[in-house]
Write a protein that holds these residues in place. Structure first.
Motif, PDB file in Angstrom:
ATOM      1  N   HIS A  38      -0.368   4.499   0.629  1.00 17.80           N
ATOM      2  CA  HIS A  38      -0.850   5.579   1.491  1.00 17.80           C
ATOM      3  C   HIS A  38      -1.542   5.009   2.729  1.00 17.80           C
ATOM      4  O   HIS A  38      -2.037   3.891   2.707  1.00 17.80           O
ATOM      5  CB  HIS A  38      -1.850   6.470   0.740  1.00 17.80           C
ATOM      6  N   SER A  39      -1.603   5.836   3.762  1.00 15.65           N
ATOM      7  CA  SER A  39      -2.316   5.460   4.991  1.00 15.65           C
ATOM      8  C   SER A  39      -3.031   6.672   5.550  1.00 15.65           C
ATOM      9  O   SER A  39      -2.559   7.795   5.427  1.00 15.65           O
ATOM     10  CB  SER A  39      -1.353   4.933   6.056  1.00 15.65           C
TER      11      SER A  39
ATOM     12  N   HIS B  91       0.836  -1.197   0.000  1.00  8.37           N
ATOM     13  CA  HIS B  91       0.000   0.000   0.000  1.00  8.37           C
ATOM     14  C   HIS B  91       0.872   1.249   0.000  1.00  8.37           C
ATOM     15  O   HIS B  91       1.889   1.313   0.679  1.00  8.37           O
ATOM     16  CB  HIS B  91      -0.931  -0.016   1.212  1.00  8.37           C
TER      17      HIS B  91
ATOM     18  N   HIS C  40      -5.009   1.531   5.095  1.00 12.70           N
ATOM     19  CA  HIS C  40      -3.892   1.443   4.164  1.00 12.70           C
ATOM     20  C   HIS C  40      -4.514   1.251   2.788  1.00 12.70           C
ATOM     21  O   HIS C  40      -5.370   0.387   2.612  1.00 12.70           O
ATOM     22  CB  HIS C  40      -3.001   0.238   4.481  1.00 12.70           C
TER      23      HIS C  40
END
Length: 67
Positions: A6-7, A4, A20
């Motif tokens: 981005h979070s 992933h 995520h």
């Protein structure tokens, strides 16, 4: 499982949610405390509204006008 890019973390007083994500998928993780806080209302086990009588709401500098 895809890596992933981005979070996002959303924190509340009861839990935290971690998202995520990438362009194709989202993975959600919910984190809760082991010993959760128990909310007790500030007026618990008392009589009345919790306001001081009379002056606090109807004092000389009150902006509440009686019609």
């Amino acid at each position: 499982m895809t890596a992933h890019n981005h979070s996002i973390v959303w924190i509340d007083h009861r839990e935290a949610r971690v998202f995520h994500f990438c362009a194709d998928e989202v993975e959600t993780l919910i984190v809760r405390p082991n010993d959760p806080h128990v909310h007790i209302h500030h007026k618990a086990n008392t009589i009345g509204s919790g306001h001081t009588p009379g002056f606090a709401r109807e004092g000389p500098n009150s902006r509440i006008s009686k019609c």
